[in-house]
Design an enzyme around this catalytic site. Sequence first.
Site, PDB file in Angstrom:
ATOM      1  N   ASP A  40      -0.236  14.363 -10.209  1.00  0.00           N
ATOM      2  CA  ASP A  40       0.523  13.131 -10.366  1.00  0.00           C
ATOM      3  C   ASP A  40       1.872  13.278  -9.667  1.00  0.00           C
ATOM      4  OD1 ASP A  40       1.405  10.699 -11.126  1.00  0.00           O
ATOM      5  OD2 ASP A  40       1.232  11.018 -13.281  1.00  0.00           O
ATOM      6  N   ASP A  41       2.075  12.531  -8.588  1.00  0.00           N
ATOM      7  CA  ASP A  41       3.341  12.521  -7.849  1.00  0.00           C
ATOM      8  C   ASP A  41       3.620  13.806  -7.066  1.00  0.00           C
ATOM      9  OD1 ASP A  41       3.472  10.176  -9.268  1.00  0.00           O
ATOM     10  OD2 ASP A  41       5.394  10.561 -10.234  1.00  0.00           O
ATOM     11  N   CYS A  80       0.657   5.110  -9.751  1.00  0.00           N
ATOM     12  CA  CYS A  80      -0.455   5.683 -10.523  1.00  0.00           C
ATOM     13  C   CYS A  80      -1.661   4.782 -10.755  1.00  0.00           C
ATOM     14  CB  CYS A  80       0.054   6.143 -11.885  1.00  0.00           C
ATOM     15  SG  CYS A  80       1.312   7.406 -11.769  1.00  0.00           S
ATOM     16  N   ARG A  84      -5.425   5.333  -9.072  1.00  0.00           N
ATOM     17  CA  ARG A  84      -6.534   5.887  -9.864  1.00  0.00           C
ATOM     18  C   ARG A  84      -7.739   4.958  -9.875  1.00  0.00           C
ATOM     19  NH1 ARG A  84      -3.902  10.134 -13.030  1.00  0.00           N
ATOM     20  NH2 ARG A  84      -2.016  10.296 -11.795  1.00  0.00           N
ATOM     21  N   LYS A 137      -4.497  12.784 -17.384  1.00  0.00           N
ATOM     22  CA  LYS A 137      -3.926  11.435 -17.379  1.00  0.00           C
ATOM     23  C   LYS A 137      -4.991  10.416 -16.979  1.00  0.00           C
ATOM     24  CE  LYS A 137      -0.304   8.729 -15.131  1.00  0.00           C
ATOM     25  NZ  LYS A 137       0.967   8.808 -14.395  1.00  0.00           N
ATOM     26  N   HIS A 139      -4.551   6.344 -17.412  1.00  0.00           N
ATOM     27  CA  HIS A 139      -3.736   5.249 -16.848  1.00  0.00           C
ATOM     28  C   HIS A 139      -4.542   4.090 -16.262  1.00  0.00           C
ATOM     29  CE1 HIS A 139       0.680   4.572 -15.441  1.00  0.00           C
ATOM     30  NE2 HIS A 139       0.284   3.779 -16.415  1.00  0.00           N
ATOM     31  N   SER A 162       1.351   7.400 -18.450  1.00  0.00           N
ATOM     32  CA  SER A 162       2.346   8.328 -17.900  1.00  0.00           C
ATOM     33  C   SER A 162       3.091   9.056 -19.004  1.00  0.00           C
ATOM     34  CB  SER A 162       3.341   7.586 -17.005  1.00  0.00           C
ATOM     35  OG  SER A 162       2.670   7.080 -15.886  1.00  0.00           O
ATOM     36  N   HIS A 238       4.561  14.705 -12.604  1.00  0.00           N
ATOM     37  CA  HIS A 238       5.258  13.448 -12.909  1.00  0.00           C
ATOM     38  C   HIS A 238       6.430  13.774 -13.841  1.00  0.00           C
ATOM     39  CE1 HIS A 238       5.900   9.452 -14.702  1.00  0.00           C
ATOM     40  NE2 HIS A 238       5.123   8.921 -13.768  1.00  0.00           N
ATOM     41  N   ASP A 290      -2.141  11.530  -6.716  1.00  0.00           N
ATOM     42  CA  ASP A 290      -2.315  10.066  -6.819  1.00  0.00           C
ATOM     43  C   ASP A 290      -1.346   9.275  -5.952  1.00  0.00           C
ATOM     44  OD1 ASP A 290       0.001  10.621  -8.337  1.00  0.00           O
ATOM     45  OD2 ASP A 290      -0.390   8.969  -9.708  1.00  0.00           O
ATOM     46  N   ASN A 291      -0.194   9.866  -5.637  1.00  0.00           N
ATOM     47  CA  ASN A 291       0.796   9.205  -4.770  1.00  0.00           C
ATOM     48  C   ASN A 291       1.855  10.239  -4.404  1.00  0.00           C
ATOM     49  OD1 ASN A 291       1.471   7.798  -7.833  1.00  0.00           O
ATOM     50  ND2 ASN A 291       3.072   9.013  -6.896  1.00  0.00           N
ATOM     51  N   LYS A 311       6.783   8.214  -3.328  1.00  0.00           N
ATOM     52  CA  LYS A 311       6.140   7.362  -4.335  1.00  0.00           C
ATOM     53  C   LYS A 311       6.711   5.941  -4.314  1.00  0.00           C
ATOM     54  CE  LYS A 311       5.697   7.066  -9.384  1.00  0.00           C
ATOM     55  NZ  LYS A 311       5.689   7.822 -10.641  1.00  0.00           N
TER      56      LYS A 311
HETATM   57 MG    MG Z   1       1.681   9.097  -9.841  1.00  0.00          MG
END
Ligand code: MG
Length: 466
Positions: A40-41, A80, A84, A137, A139, A162, A238, A290-291, A311
Site C-alpha cells: 500500500d503506497d 487505494c 484494488r 487490507k 478497501h 485504510s 500506508h 496499489d499506487n 500517490k
Molecule cells: Mg494505497
Amino acid sequence: MAGMKKLLLLGLAVLSSGTAALEGARDKSDSPNFVVIFCDDLGYGDLGCFGHPTIKTPQLDRMAREGQKWTNFYVAASVCTPSRAGLLTGRLPIRSGMCSDMRRVLFPDSKGGLPKSEITIARALKKAGYDTAAVGKWHLGHLPPYLPTSHGFDTYFGIPYSNDMDKVAEGPNREIAFDPKSEYWDVPLMRDKAIVERPAKQETITKRYTEEAEKFIAAHRRKDAAPFFLYLAHSMPHIPLFRSKRFVGKSARGYYGDVIQEIDWSVGRLLRALREGGLAEKTLVVFTSDNGPWLIYDTHGGSAGLLREGKGSTWEGGMREPTVFWWPGKLKKGVVTGMGSTLDLFPTFLALAGAEMPGDRTYDGGDLSPALFGTGASPRREMFFYRGQRVYAARVGEYKAHFITKPAYGKGQIVEHDPPVLYHLGEDPSEKYDIAEKNPEVIETIRKIVARHEAGVEPVEDQLAR
Ligand code: MG
C-alpha cells in the site's frame, strides 16, 4: 416411438454428462497457484532492485533475479479503492462504480462497495476449483455484502480499509502520523466477517499477515490439495507506519526503511514457505503496490524514484509500480520493459488456470503469458490514467498525453490542456519535456484511442458516493 424418444434423450444425457466429466477432468496438478503480494503506497523507487540506495531488500532483489522485474507496470488508479477494484476484477474501476469524483476512496461511513455483480479473480478461480484466501487490507467495502468472503474468498484476515481511518486521537494525521501509536486509530481487525480486535495492534500487523499467509500456504503442501489463490494486501507502508520490534532502527532510510525491510522479510518468508513446501515450481507470485508513494508525508512517505509525482496523481509516480513476477523454472528470467498492468492479472491467471473468461462483460487487460514465458511481447499497448471518473491521461506505446492535470492533493486547480501535454516515456521517463508541438499526429492517434475507449464505458452507480 415413445421408447425410442426416451432412449435418444437418455443418450443425449449420457453424452452431455460425459462432456462435463471431460471438462472437469483437467488434472488439478496442471493448475498453478497464484500469490499476489500487494503493498500500500510503495513507490517505484523504494526497492533495492529498483535502485533505492539505502533501503535494503535482499529478498525482493533475489525474487527479481530469479524471476522478472517489470519496469513499466501500472495500476488501475492512483489511490487505494479504485486500484484494488481494478486488480481484482480485471476491469477499470469506472466499469464497476468503484471510482468517484465525490470521494476518492471508501470510508468507514460509506454504504457502498464492490457490487455483487462483479466477478473477482477469487470468484472466477473458485469456479475452477481453487482455494482462495484474502489477507490484509481490503478497501472494497467493509459492510457484509462487500467483504472478501462475499466476493469469492474462502477466508479473510485483515483490516478492511485504510489504517489511518477511524482516527480517535487529537490532531491532524499530518502531525500524529510521525510518532504513531495503534490506539490513535480505532481500526478493526477482522476474521471473515467478524471483528476480532479493535483497535488493531498495528505494530505487529505485517508479521501477523505474514504468519496467516504462511499457514495458508502450508495447508496446501499435500499432493492432493486444491490449487490456491492467495491475495496478501499489506496495510504497510500506508501512513501511519508501523513495524515489529525487531525491525525498529534497522534501516539507514529510517522509519520508512524499517517498514519496507519488514515487508522484504515477509516476502522472503512466503517464498521460503513455497520452496520448502515443494510448491515453488507450481506457483506464480506477483509483487507490486496499489499506487505510488504518499509524498505529502515527508520522510514517512516513499519515493517514486525518477518518476514524477506520487500517490493521488496521474503522473507516472502515481501509477507506475515496482513489480516483480516469480515462478522458478517457468518464467523467462530478466527485465521486462513492455507495458503491463494489474488489470492484466485476471486474464493471465484465468488463462494459466485453463479457465474461460466471462463472456458477458468488458475487460481492460490481456494475458501476459507471452512476456512471462519469453515467447513474445506483452499484449498491452495502451494505458488510461483515470482520476475519479475522468481520463486525465493516456499512454499509447511510448507516448503519454495529459489532457487534464491537477495536483495530487490539496486545493490545486484542475488544468485542461488543449493540445494535451505530451511526453515520450522512453526518452523522458520523468515527464519533463513537452513535445506536443512537434507531434500533432501522435496526439490525434491518442485522442482517437481515448474517444473509442470512452464510448465503450457504460454508466453505473457510483459506489463511493453512497
Ligand atoms: Mg494505497
